[in-house]
Design a protein around this motif. Structure first.
Motif, PDB file in Angstrom:
ATOM      1  N   GLY A  14      -7.084  -5.586  65.183  1.00  0.00           N
ATOM      2  CA  GLY A  14      -6.905  -5.386  66.688  1.00  0.00           C
ATOM      3  C   GLY A  14      -5.778  -4.544  66.923  1.00  0.00           C
ATOM      4  O   GLY A  14      -5.682  -3.123  67.722  1.00  0.00           O
ATOM      5  N   PHE A  15      -4.634  -5.479  67.067  1.00  0.00           N
ATOM      6  CA  PHE A  15      -3.465  -4.467  66.837  1.00  0.00           C
ATOM      7  C   PHE A  15      -2.751  -3.245  66.393  1.00  0.00           C
ATOM      8  O   PHE A  15      -2.684  -2.165  66.100  1.00  0.00           O
ATOM      9  CB  PHE A  15      -2.698  -5.530  66.301  1.00  0.00           C
ATOM     10  N   LEU A  16      -3.169  -3.452  64.960  1.00  0.00           N
ATOM     11  CA  LEU A  16      -3.360  -1.823  63.718  1.00  0.00           C
ATOM     12  C   LEU A  16      -4.322  -1.308  64.779  1.00  0.00           C
ATOM     13  O   LEU A  16      -3.647   0.133  64.732  1.00  0.00           O
ATOM     14  CB  LEU A  16      -3.019  -2.142  62.572  1.00  0.00           C
ATOM     15  N   VAL A  17      -5.576  -1.282  64.648  1.00  0.00           N
ATOM     16  CA  VAL A  17      -6.713  -0.025  65.533  1.00  0.00           C
ATOM     17  C   VAL A  17      -5.737   0.322  66.702  1.00  0.00           C
ATOM     18  O   VAL A  17      -5.784   1.102  67.666  1.00  0.00           O
ATOM     19  CB  VAL A  17      -8.063  -1.179  65.940  1.00  0.00           C
ATOM     20  N   GLY A  18      -5.045  -0.654  67.696  1.00  0.00           N
ATOM     21  CA  GLY A  18      -4.759  -0.521  68.652  1.00  0.00           C
ATOM     22  C   GLY A  18      -3.452   0.591  68.208  1.00  0.00           C
ATOM     23  O   GLY A  18      -3.247   1.751  68.933  1.00  0.00           O
ATOM     24  N   TYR A  19      -2.496   0.330  68.014  1.00  0.00           N
ATOM     25  CA  TYR A  19      -1.532   0.979  66.734  1.00  0.00           C
ATOM     26  C   TYR A  19      -1.492   2.756  66.881  1.00  0.00           C
ATOM     27  O   TYR A  19      -1.005   3.492  67.481  1.00  0.00           O
ATOM     28  CB  TYR A  19      -0.873   0.441  66.108  1.00  0.00           C
ATOM     29  N   GLU A  20      -3.353   2.543  66.129  1.00  0.00           N
ATOM     30  CA  GLU A  20      -3.232   4.277  65.196  1.00  0.00           C
ATOM     31  C   GLU A  20      -3.868   4.988  66.359  1.00  0.00           C
ATOM     32  O   GLU A  20      -4.021   6.291  66.409  1.00  0.00           O
ATOM     33  CB  GLU A  20      -4.186   4.241  64.405  1.00  0.00           C
ATOM     34  N   LYS A  21      -4.210   4.625  67.804  1.00  0.00           N
ATOM     35  CA  LYS A  21      -4.939   4.821  68.732  1.00  0.00           C
ATOM     36  C   LYS A  21      -3.901   6.217  69.678  1.00  0.00           C
ATOM     37  O   LYS A  21      -3.682   7.460  70.132  1.00  0.00           O
ATOM     38  CB  LYS A  21      -5.495   4.201  69.589  1.00  0.00           C
ATOM     39  N   ARG A  22      -2.417   5.134  69.096  1.00  0.00           N
ATOM     40  CA  ARG A  22      -1.088   5.644  70.082  1.00  0.00           C
ATOM     41  C   ARG A  22      -1.016   6.445  68.924  1.00  0.00           C
ATOM     42  O   ARG A  22       0.223   7.842  69.149  1.00  0.00           O
ATOM     43  CB  ARG A  22      -0.254   4.649  70.650  1.00  0.00           C
ATOM     44  N   CYS A  23      -0.390   5.732  67.802  1.00  0.00           N
ATOM     45  CA  CYS A  23       0.398   6.891  66.828  1.00  0.00           C
ATOM     46  C   CYS A  23      -0.518   6.705  65.561  1.00  0.00           C
ATOM     47  O   CYS A  23      -0.111   6.087  64.612  1.00  0.00           O
ATOM     48  CB  CYS A  23       2.075   6.261  66.767  1.00  0.00           C
ATOM     49  N   PRO A  24      -2.137   7.622  65.303  1.00  0.00           N
ATOM     50  CA  PRO A  24      -1.951   7.392  63.735  1.00  0.00           C
ATOM     51  C   PRO A  24      -1.518   7.521  62.686  1.00  0.00           C
ATOM     52  O   PRO A  24      -0.017   8.180  62.822  1.00  0.00           O
ATOM     53  CB  PRO A  24      -2.918   8.935  64.031  1.00  0.00           C
ATOM     54  N   LEU A  25      -1.595   6.643  61.462  1.00  0.00           N
ATOM     55  CA  LEU A  25      -0.801   6.635  60.554  1.00  0.00           C
ATOM     56  C   LEU A  25      -1.196   6.805  59.453  1.00  0.00           C
ATOM     57  O   LEU A  25      -2.150   7.444  58.859  1.00  0.00           O
ATOM     58  CB  LEU A  25      -0.452   5.201  60.025  1.00  0.00           C
ATOM     59  N   THR A  26      -0.353   7.663  58.668  1.00  0.00           N
ATOM     60  CA  THR A  26      -0.943   9.128  57.407  1.00  0.00           C
ATOM     61  C   THR A  26      -0.917   7.347  55.685  1.00  0.00           C
ATOM     62  O   THR A  26      -1.001   6.022  56.361  1.00  0.00           O
ATOM     63  CB  THR A  26       0.338   9.631  56.668  1.00  0.00           C
ATOM     64  N   PRO A  27      -1.909   8.352  55.288  1.00  0.00           N
ATOM     65  CA  PRO A  27      -2.544   7.014  53.978  1.00  0.00           C
ATOM     66  C   PRO A  27      -1.115   6.181  53.626  1.00  0.00           C
ATOM     67  O   PRO A  27      -0.749   4.470  52.596  1.00  0.00           O
ATOM     68  CB  PRO A  27      -2.957   7.522  52.707  1.00  0.00           C
ATOM     69  N   GLU A  28       0.649   7.190  53.443  1.00  0.00           N
ATOM     70  CA  GLU A  28       1.293   6.844  52.882  1.00  0.00           C
ATOM     71  C   GLU A  28       1.964   5.691  53.536  1.00  0.00           C
ATOM     72  O   GLU A  28       2.562   4.385  53.220  1.00  0.00           O
ATOM     73  CB  GLU A  28       2.176   7.372  52.648  1.00  0.00           C
ATOM     74  N   GLU A  29       2.226   5.876  55.212  1.00  0.00           N
ATOM     75  CA  GLU A  29       2.407   4.304  55.901  1.00  0.00           C
ATOM     76  C   GLU A  29       1.861   2.962  56.531  1.00  0.00           C
ATOM     77  O   GLU A  29       1.701   2.286  55.633  1.00  0.00           O
ATOM     78  CB  GLU A  29       2.381   5.574  57.318  1.00  0.00           C
ATOM     79  N   ARG A  30       0.307   3.649  56.192  1.00  0.00           N
ATOM     80  CA  ARG A  30      -0.505   2.418  55.481  1.00  0.00           C
ATOM     81  C   ARG A  30      -0.235   1.128  54.329  1.00  0.00           C
ATOM     82  O   ARG A  30      -0.222   0.354  54.701  1.00  0.00           O
ATOM     83  CB  ARG A  30      -1.999   2.843  55.443  1.00  0.00           C
ATOM     84  N   LEU A  31       0.162   2.296  53.041  1.00  0.00           N
ATOM     85  CA  LEU A  31       0.558   1.892  51.753  1.00  0.00           C
ATOM     86  C   LEU A  31       1.386   0.400  51.778  1.00  0.00           C
ATOM     87  O   LEU A  31       2.309  -0.197  51.966  1.00  0.00           O
ATOM     88  CB  LEU A  31       0.398   1.989  50.804  1.00  0.00           C
ATOM     89  N   ILE A  32       2.519   1.575  52.857  1.00  0.00           N
ATOM     90  CA  ILE A  32       3.928   0.909  53.251  1.00  0.00           C
ATOM     91  C   ILE A  32       3.876  -0.288  53.884  1.00  0.00           C
ATOM     92  O   ILE A  32       4.763  -1.491  53.340  1.00  0.00           O
ATOM     93  CB  ILE A  32       4.926   2.014  53.873  1.00  0.00           C
ATOM     94  N   ILE A  33       3.290  -0.504  54.651  1.00  0.00           N
ATOM     95  CA  ILE A  33       3.008  -1.746  56.268  1.00  0.00           C
ATOM     96  C   ILE A  33       2.366  -2.660  55.314  1.00  0.00           C
ATOM     97  O   ILE A  33       2.590  -3.621  55.230  1.00  0.00           O
ATOM     98  CB  ILE A  33       2.512  -1.285  56.898  1.00  0.00           C
ATOM     99  N   ALA A  34       1.377  -1.981  54.283  1.00  0.00           N
ATOM    100  CA  ALA A  34       0.761  -3.261  53.489  1.00  0.00           C
ATOM    101  C   ALA A  34       1.513  -4.140  52.295  1.00  0.00           C
ATOM    102  O   ALA A  34       1.179  -5.188  52.567  1.00  0.00           O
ATOM    103  CB  ALA A  34      -0.352  -2.745  52.592  1.00  0.00           C
ATOM    104  N   SER A  35       2.613  -3.375  51.819  1.00  0.00           N
ATOM    105  CA  SER A  35       3.505  -3.964  51.507  1.00  0.00           C
ATOM    106  C   SER A  35       4.498  -4.864  51.698  1.00  0.00           C
ATOM    107  O   SER A  35       4.961  -5.428  51.131  1.00  0.00           O
ATOM    108  CB  SER A  35       3.862  -2.239  50.142  1.00  0.00           C
ATOM    109  N   LEU A  36       4.917  -4.246  52.838  1.00  0.00           N
ATOM    110  CA  LEU A  36       6.077  -4.987  53.656  1.00  0.00           C
ATOM    111  C   LEU A  36       5.893  -5.946  54.226  1.00  0.00           C
ATOM    112  O   LEU A  36       6.433  -6.747  54.131  1.00  0.00           O
ATOM    113  CB  LEU A  36       6.188  -3.415  54.651  1.00  0.00           C
ATOM    114  N   PHE A  37       4.463  -6.254  54.242  1.00  0.00           N
ATOM    115  CA  PHE A  37       3.653  -7.225  54.725  1.00  0.00           C
ATOM    116  C   PHE A  37       3.674  -8.545  53.663  1.00  0.00           C
ATOM    117  O   PHE A  37       3.888  -9.538  53.879  1.00  0.00           O
ATOM    118  CB  PHE A  37       2.134  -7.004  55.020  1.00  0.00           C
TER     119      PHE A  37
END
Length: 107
Positions: A14-37
């Motif tokens: 829910g958090f990420l879907v809501g965020y991406e409605k406001r600011c879509p993420l590129t595939p690279e940004e998604r990988l960075i977020i998952a890596s930092l998590f």
């Protein structure tokens, strides 16, 4: 994200879907977020405390939440590899009610 979602897959989604409605993420940004998590700050703090011979109260909470963390990490890896949703363009502002004011005082 950890603090706001409590390591819950539905909350994280829910958090990420809501965020991406406001600011879509590129595939690279998604990988960075998952890596930092995968590198939670509190793990590094607990490891440093233990290495220095200190009692680590953080370690107890890490141990208690570890299985939930692993579940969310697996979900984040899958999420990061998905294609992001197409960006939603916000609707144009309603032009009704907008008036032009004539400030020509010489008339």
């Amino acid at each position: 994200m950890n603090n706001t979602t409590n390591f819950s897959v539905p909350n994280m989604n829910g958090f990420l879907v809501g965020y991406e409605k406001r600011c879509p993420l590129t595939p690279e940004e998604r990988l960075i977020i998952a890596s930092l998590f995968r590198l939670p700050r509190e793990v590094w703090i607990a490891a440093r405390q233990i290495r220095l011979g200190m009692h680590s109260s953080i370690f107890k909470s890490l141990k208690a939440s570890w299985s939930k963390r692993m579940e969310v990490i697996q979900w984040m890896d899958k999420w990061a590899r998905q294609q992001p949703q197409e960006p939603v363009t916000p609707p144009a502002p309603n032009e009704e009610g907008i008036s032009i004011v004539d400030n020509d005082f010489n008339s």
